[in-house]
Design a protein around this motif. Structure first.
Motif, PDB file in Angstrom:
ATOM      1  N   ALA A 129      21.999  21.252  12.360  1.00 52.10           N
ATOM      2  CA  ALA A 129      23.145  21.201  11.609  1.00 52.10           C
ATOM      3  C   ALA A 129      23.412  20.038  11.602  1.00 52.10           C
ATOM      4  CB  ALA A 129      24.032  21.638  11.387  1.00 52.10           C
ATOM      5  N   LYS A 130      24.075  19.149  13.185  1.00 53.67           N
ATOM      6  CA  LYS A 130      23.953  18.186  13.673  1.00 53.67           C
ATOM      7  C   LYS A 130      22.789  17.113  13.320  1.00 53.67           C
ATOM      8  CE  LYS A 130      26.171  18.817  17.264  1.00 53.67           C
ATOM      9  NZ  LYS A 130      26.462  18.608  18.785  1.00 53.67           N
ATOM     10  N   THR A 131      21.730  17.626  13.826  1.00 48.74           N
ATOM     11  CA  THR A 131      21.038  16.577  13.406  1.00 48.74           C
ATOM     12  C   THR A 131      20.633  16.192  11.914  1.00 48.74           C
ATOM     13  OG1 THR A 131      19.911  17.138  15.529  1.00 48.74           O
ATOM     14  CG2 THR A 131      18.059  15.782  14.259  1.00 48.74           C
ATOM     15  N   PHE A 132      20.239  17.302  11.138  1.00 51.58           N
ATOM     16  CA  PHE A 132      20.226  16.755   9.966  1.00 51.58           C
ATOM     17  C   PHE A 132      21.393  16.083   9.505  1.00 51.58           C
ATOM     18  CE2 PHE A 132      21.037  17.981   4.971  1.00 51.58           C
ATOM     19  CZ  PHE A 132      19.760  17.665   4.890  1.00 51.58           C
TER      20      PHE A 132
ATOM     21  N   SER B  34      21.303  26.401  18.717  1.00 46.39           N
ATOM     22  CA  SER B  34      19.972  25.423  18.331  1.00 46.39           C
ATOM     23  C   SER B  34      20.599  25.426  16.818  1.00 46.39           C
ATOM     24  CB  SER B  34      19.016  26.093  18.762  1.00 46.39           C
ATOM     25  OG  SER B  34      17.657  25.638  17.686  1.00 46.39           O
ATOM     26  N   VAL B  35      21.292  26.495  16.399  1.00 41.44           N
ATOM     27  CA  VAL B  35      21.425  26.056  14.231  1.00 41.44           C
ATOM     28  C   VAL B  35      22.601  25.228  14.885  1.00 41.44           C
ATOM     29  CG1 VAL B  35      22.645  28.057  12.795  1.00 41.44           C
ATOM     30  CG2 VAL B  35      20.739  28.640  14.075  1.00 41.44           C
TER      31      VAL B  35
ATOM     32  N   PRO C 160      13.790  20.349  14.862  1.00 37.38           N
ATOM     33  CA  PRO C 160      13.214  22.164  15.711  1.00 37.38           C
ATOM     34  C   PRO C 160      14.833  22.785  15.617  1.00 37.38           C
ATOM     35  CG  PRO C 160      14.088  20.450  17.109  1.00 37.38           C
ATOM     36  CD  PRO C 160      13.756  19.236  16.122  1.00 37.38           C
ATOM     37  N   ILE C 161      14.830  24.227  15.420  1.00 38.43           N
ATOM     38  CA  ILE C 161      15.420  25.144  15.133  1.00 38.43           C
ATOM     39  C   ILE C 161      15.001  26.379  16.205  1.00 38.43           C
ATOM     40  CG2 ILE C 161      15.291  26.032  12.520  1.00 38.43           C
ATOM     41  CD1 ILE C 161      17.941  25.801  12.251  1.00 38.43           C
TER      42      ILE C 161
ATOM     43  N   LEU D 231      24.007  29.187   9.551  1.00 44.02           N
ATOM     44  CA  LEU D 231      22.956  27.628   9.010  1.00 44.02           C
ATOM     45  C   LEU D 231      23.674  27.735   7.669  1.00 44.02           C
ATOM     46  CD1 LEU D 231      21.213  25.259   9.121  1.00 44.02           C
ATOM     47  CD2 LEU D 231      19.618  26.454   8.337  1.00 44.02           C
ATOM     48  N   THR D 232      23.683  28.056   6.998  1.00 49.24           N
ATOM     49  CA  THR D 232      24.931  28.330   5.494  1.00 49.24           C
ATOM     50  C   THR D 232      25.767  27.156   5.598  1.00 49.24           C
ATOM     51  OG1 THR D 232      23.007  29.652   4.563  1.00 49.24           O
ATOM     52  CG2 THR D 232      24.786  29.114   3.263  1.00 49.24           C
TER      53      THR D 232
END
Length: 302
Positions: A84-87, A79-80, A71-72, A129-130
């Motif tokens: 990134a942390k989850t990914f 949320s972003v 989710p984002i 995010l990038t």
């Protein structure tokens, strides 16, 4: 002329991609294209129910597709960061980041971070995010960041004194500003990556005039005329995704190219390298936008 098509994408199986807004429209068709050639695709979506339905639909076509949903909400910086942390907990590299999610000509809204909603969703969220994902992008060979712009970028400029509707709001102008910002960001990001010898390139693409749910906030007169105009001017979301797929997959590109439809006024057609307006190429403006963006999202990189 021998135009690019998905069949020309070679040796991509097992690559890892993120597509924001993957559950509908251009994002869905991009995800479906990746699934067809064996790319592991993370569907970065705000609405998890819609994302699950989209995933199931793709799996019916490509049963062996490797799809993951994280989710984002691009309009919320927290949320972003959480995405990134989850990914990074689940994956240790990234080959392709497609900054696709977007909104178009919405009524005036402010996010919890005080950002104007179109700028937050289309640009600021993707800028953050990038930056957060640069470390995992660097772990892959010739990884890519692909931003989505629009022919609407020609409608306006970057209004630094009114980036977040502090002095008034026009849905059309703010949509144009957000898409110009995405284009400027892609060009400037690629220059920065090259200058610092990163193993990453940035690209930008636009889908022309494509039939997607972005049209929901258009003026009533256009909606009234759309049954007549759309078949003449537009193309399907599947065709509209081809410039994004080419920017993501074409190994003959060098970095910094802008891909769009080949037809008149870039409304529809085959995916080719196209040009953008002079505002998008202003390097002083690009550097100023970068610094302002870092300040507004609270994250510095490159």
């Amino acid at each position: 002329m021998n135009f690019w098509s998905l069949s020309k994408a070679k040796n991509k199986e097992g690559k890892i991609a993120i597509v924001t807004g993957a559950n509908a429209g251009i994002g869905f068709e991009t995800t479906k294209g990746f699934a067809k050639i064996g790319i592991i695709t993370i569907m970065a979506c705000r609405n998890l129910e819609k994302a699950k339905k989209a995933k199931d639909e793709i799996l019916k076509i490509y049963p062996n597709a490797r799809l993951d949903i994280i989710p984002i909400d691009l309009a919320e910086l927290s949320s972003v960061k959480e995405f990134a942390k989850t990914f990074k907990k689940k994956y240790d590299s990234l080959d392709i980041l497609v900054n696709n999610a977007g909104v178009m000509m919405t009524p005036l809204q402010k996010t919890s971070d005080g950002l104007e909603y179109q700028m937050a969703t289309n640009y600021f969220g993707h800028f953050l995010l990038t930056g957060l994902l640069i470390p995992v992008l660097e772990k892959s060979f010739r990884s890519r960041v692909v931003n989505l712009s629009s022919i609407a970028h020609k409608w306006g400029d970057i209004h630094f004194d009114n980036l977040n509707a502090e002095k008034g709001y026009n849905p059309r102008k703010f949509y144009a500003q957000s898409k110009l910002a995405c284009l400027i960001f892609a060009y400037h990001l690629d220059r920065k990556l090259v200058n610092k010898n990163y193993n990453i390139h940035a690209y930008v693409a636009h889908p022309g005039v494509s039939k997607t749910n972005l049209m929901q906030h258009l003026p009533k007169f256009f909606k009234f005329l759309s049954p007549i105009l759309m078949p003449l001017l537009s193309q399907s979301a599947k065709r509209g995704a081809l410039p994004i797929l080419r920017a993501s997959l074409d190994d003959t590109l060098n970095g910094g190219e802008y891909i769009g439809p080949s037809g008149k006024k870039q409304y529809k057609g085959h995916p080719v390298i196209v040009d953008s307006d002079y505002h998008s190429k202003d390097e002083e403006k690009a550097e100023r936008l970068w610094k302002v963006s870092e300040n507004l999202v609270g994250f510095n990189y490159l």
